[in-house]
Design a protein around this motif. Structure first.
Motif: not given
Length: 129
Positions: A6-12
């Motif tokens: 989820e964090f990766k999707e948010f950050a990207m």
């Protein structure tokens, strides 16, 4: 692992990356403006107003020292920085306006206009014969 995904999707996301680039460029621009004000404008303004340095102004009330001069200097710096940014934005907007004012190429004639032009030309030829 779900939280990491989820964090990766948010950050990207595009918005987050665009915002990060904007913040970095803004910080660099802030340094340029601060240098312009501190190193170029303020010495010149200091000459114009007789070298007055507001930062040393203060008043002591009991055991507390109120450094109102630093506040005045901060307000002056803000006004100068805001005016410098205003001038930069105004220059950028005027350049954009000049680009927008360039006349666009006239639109191509529609099929009907082309057909009517051909009919007109044929009628002219028939009238000349």
């Amino acid at each position: 692992m779900g939280m990491l995904k989820e964090f990766k999707e948010f950050a990207m996301r595009g918005n987050v990356i665009d915002m990060a680039v904007g913040i970095i460029i803004g910080a660099a621009f802030g340094k340029i403006v601060a240098s312009f004000v501190g190193d170029i404008l303020m010495p010149l303004i200091g000459l114009l107003i007789g070298g007055i340095d507001f930062t040393s102004l203060s008043i002591t009330v009991g055991k507390a020292t109120v450094k109102y001069g630093k506040f005045i200097q901060s307000v002056v710096d803000f006004v100068i920085i805001a005016f410098a940014i205003f001038l930069a934005i105004k220059a950028i907007n005027s350049m954009k306006k000049k680009e927008e004012e360039k006349p666009a190429a006239p639109p191509a004639p529609s099929k009907e206009e082309i057909l009517l032009s051909e009919i007109r030309d044929l009628l002219k030829e028939m009238a000349e014969k």
